[in-house]
Motif scaffolding. Sequence first.
Motif, PDB file in Angstrom:
ATOM      1  N   ASN A  23       0.841  -1.188   0.000  1.00 32.18           N
ATOM      2  CA  ASN A  23       0.000   0.000   0.000  1.00 32.18           C
ATOM      3  C   ASN A  23       0.887   1.252   0.000  1.00 32.18           C
ATOM      4  O   ASN A  23       1.542   1.563   0.989  1.00 32.18           O
ATOM      5  N   SER A  24       0.898   1.979  -1.110  1.00 28.14           N
ATOM      6  CA  SER A  24       1.803   3.122  -1.252  1.00 28.14           C
ATOM      7  C   SER A  24       1.501   4.252  -0.269  1.00 28.14           C
ATOM      8  O   SER A  24       2.406   4.987   0.117  1.00 28.14           O
ATOM      9  N   SER A  25       0.244   4.383   0.159  1.00 31.12           N
ATOM     10  CA  SER A  25      -0.077   5.458   1.108  1.00 31.12           C
ATOM     11  C   SER A  25       0.587   5.219   2.471  1.00 31.12           C
ATOM     12  O   SER A  25       0.906   6.165   3.184  1.00 31.12           O
ATOM     13  N   LEU A  26       0.819   3.959   2.831  1.00 28.52           N
ATOM     14  CA  LEU A  26       1.521   3.652   4.077  1.00 28.52           C
ATOM     15  C   LEU A  26       2.915   4.262   4.051  1.00 28.52           C
ATOM     16  O   LEU A  26       3.353   4.884   5.006  1.00 28.52           O
ATOM     17  N   TYR A  27       3.606   4.081   2.931  1.00 29.53           N
ATOM     18  CA  TYR A  27       4.976   4.579   2.823  1.00 29.53           C
ATOM     19  C   TYR A  27       5.016   6.099   2.701  1.00 29.53           C
ATOM     20  O   TYR A  27       5.931   6.740   3.204  1.00 29.53           O
ATOM     21  N   GLU A  28       4.025   6.660   2.048  1.00 29.17           N
ATOM     22  CA  GLU A  28       3.985   8.113   1.883  1.00 29.17           C
ATOM     23  C   GLU A  28       3.689   8.806   3.203  1.00 29.17           C
ATOM     24  O   GLU A  28       4.188   9.894   3.475  1.00 29.17           O
ATOM     25  N   ASN A  29       2.895   8.164   4.046  1.00 25.48           N
ATOM     26  CA  ASN A  29       2.493   8.765   5.317  1.00 25.48           C
ATOM     27  C   ASN A  29       3.324   8.256   6.499  1.00 25.48           C
ATOM     28  O   ASN A  29       2.923   8.415   7.645  1.00 25.48           O
ATOM     29  N   ALA A  30       4.457   7.658   6.229  1.00 28.39           N
ATOM     30  CA  ALA A  30       5.317   7.122   7.290  1.00 28.39           C
ATOM     31  C   ALA A  30       6.168   8.241   7.882  1.00 28.39           C
ATOM     32  O   ALA A  30       7.371   8.296   7.695  1.00 28.39           O
ATOM     33  N   HIS A  31       5.507   9.155   8.564  1.00 33.76           N
ATOM     34  CA  HIS A  31       6.214  10.296   9.145  1.00 33.76           C
ATOM     35  C   HIS A  31       7.186   9.845  10.222  1.00 33.76           C
ATOM     36  O   HIS A  31       7.000   8.814  10.856  1.00 33.76           O
ATOM     37  N   ASN A  32       8.193  10.648  10.420  1.00 32.62           N
ATOM     38  CA  ASN A  32       9.260  10.318  11.358  1.00 32.62           C
ATOM     39  C   ASN A  32       8.844  10.692  12.786  1.00 32.62           C
ATOM     40  O   ASN A  32       9.215  11.738  13.295  1.00 32.62           O
ATOM     41  N   THR A  33       8.063   9.825  13.405  1.00 36.51           N
ATOM     42  CA  THR A  33       7.642  10.035  14.792  1.00 36.51           C
ATOM     43  C   THR A  33       8.134   8.834  15.607  1.00 36.51           C
ATOM     44  O   THR A  33       8.426   7.775  15.039  1.00 36.51           O
ATOM     45  N   PRO A  34       8.219   8.982  16.921  1.00 34.08           N
ATOM     46  CA  PRO A  34       8.659   7.839  17.738  1.00 34.08           C
ATOM     47  C   PRO A  34       7.788   6.592  17.535  1.00 34.08           C
ATOM     48  O   PRO A  34       8.300   5.479  17.508  1.00 34.08           O
ATOM     49  N   LYS A  35       6.476   6.786  17.365  1.00 33.68           N
ATOM     50  CA  LYS A  35       5.576   5.640  17.204  1.00 33.68           C
ATOM     51  C   LYS A  35       5.851   4.907  15.887  1.00 33.68           C
ATOM     52  O   LYS A  35       5.969   3.686  15.869  1.00 33.68           O
ATOM     53  N   THR A  36       5.960   5.648  14.787  1.00 37.14           N
ATOM     54  CA  THR A  36       6.219   4.980  13.509  1.00 37.14           C
ATOM     55  C   THR A  36       7.627   4.403  13.467  1.00 37.14           C
ATOM     56  O   THR A  36       7.850   3.352  12.862  1.00 37.14           O
ATOM     57  N   PHE A 105      18.530  10.555   6.643  1.00 40.21           N
ATOM     58  CA  PHE A 105      18.671   9.118   6.893  1.00 40.21           C
ATOM     59  C   PHE A 105      17.526   8.637   7.781  1.00 40.21           C
ATOM     60  O   PHE A 105      16.898   7.617   7.501  1.00 40.21           O
ATOM     61  N   GLY A 106      17.241   9.379   8.841  1.00 38.41           N
ATOM     62  CA  GLY A 106      16.174   9.018   9.769  1.00 38.41           C
ATOM     63  C   GLY A 106      14.802   8.979   9.119  1.00 38.41           C
ATOM     64  O   GLY A 106      13.955   8.162   9.477  1.00 38.41           O
ATOM     65  N   ASP A 107      14.584   9.869   8.148  1.00 38.01           N
ATOM     66  CA  ASP A 107      13.293   9.896   7.460  1.00 38.01           C
ATOM     67  C   ASP A 107      13.061   8.636   6.624  1.00 38.01           C
ATOM     68  O   ASP A 107      11.919   8.271   6.371  1.00 38.01           O
ATOM     69  N   LEU A 108      14.133   8.001   6.182  1.00 38.24           N
ATOM     70  CA  LEU A 108      13.993   6.807   5.347  1.00 38.24           C
ATOM     71  C   LEU A 108      13.901   5.522   6.169  1.00 38.24           C
ATOM     72  O   LEU A 108      13.499   4.485   5.643  1.00 38.24           O
ATOM     73  N   LEU A 109      14.270   5.586   7.436  1.00 40.20           N
ATOM     74  CA  LEU A 109      14.229   4.378   8.270  1.00 40.20           C
ATOM     75  C   LEU A 109      12.824   3.792   8.365  1.00 40.20           C
ATOM     76  O   LEU A 109      12.653   2.572   8.304  1.00 40.20           O
ATOM     77  N   ASN A 110      11.812   4.647   8.508  1.00 38.77           N
ATOM     78  CA  ASN A 110      10.443   4.150   8.679  1.00 38.77           C
ATOM     79  C   ASN A 110       9.898   3.450   7.442  1.00 38.77           C
ATOM     80  O   ASN A 110       9.493   2.285   7.524  1.00 38.77           O
ATOM     81  N   PRO A 111       9.859   4.127   6.291  1.00 43.77           N
ATOM     82  CA  PRO A 111       9.260   3.434   5.140  1.00 43.77           C
ATOM     83  C   PRO A 111      10.028   2.172   4.731  1.00 43.77           C
ATOM     84  O   PRO A 111       9.424   1.174   4.354  1.00 43.77           O
ATOM     85  N   ILE A 112      11.337   2.205   4.831  1.00 38.14           N
ATOM     86  CA  ILE A 112      12.101   1.019   4.454  1.00 38.14           C
ATOM     87  C   ILE A 112      11.940  -0.077   5.512  1.00 38.14           C
ATOM     88  O   ILE A 112      11.905  -1.263   5.189  1.00 38.14           O
TER      89      ILE A 112
END
Length: 190
Positions: A23-36, A105-112
């Motif tokens: 689901n592409s929206s999951l990756y697009e909305n994977a904001h860099n928060t402690p929960k995600t 780098f931190g912004d990419l940790l969540n979606p990947i």
Amino acid sequence: MRAQNKKSNQGFWKTLKYALLLNSSLYENAHNTPKTRQLALSIVIFSALSHALGSSVILIINLVPLALALALLLLDLLSIIAGYYFWVFTIWKIGQWLKPIDPTFGDLLNPIGFAYAPQVLNFLTLIPLLGRPIELILAVWSLLAVIIAVRQGLDISTNQAALICLVGWPLIQIAIGVLQVTEQHIIRFL
């Protein structure tokens, strides 16, 4: 406390489901928060544990001594997690070259991290004669998920995302293969 834990578990399984469905929206909305960040890292760790589970059966069948088996399983776990960080790093560096002002780098940790969801099924490699084909299918599935994550995360075309992801992916596959062959050689010399 218990209601929050239940909600957190639902969040994990829902995230895992969307990640498995690419689901592409999951990756697009994977904001860099402690929960995600925690959800993404949980998926990577769960994937590593699933891979170790598959390896543990091979170690048990070959009657590997407990101390050596635990060391090899720890190496297995750490290799999956290190592979995750390495892949994120290569994607980030190439992404910087392509779009110098975009994600950290931190912004990419969540979606990947979410894209590692197919690896959660790695325990299926236990199935005799189908282990290696299943492992390859899961690797390609993860590659597709990472391509979608990078496309959404860097806001680039699918072709650019595929090119970026294909730089680190073969290196990770080679490293995993070398690790597996090394483990097999260690087991044979017992």
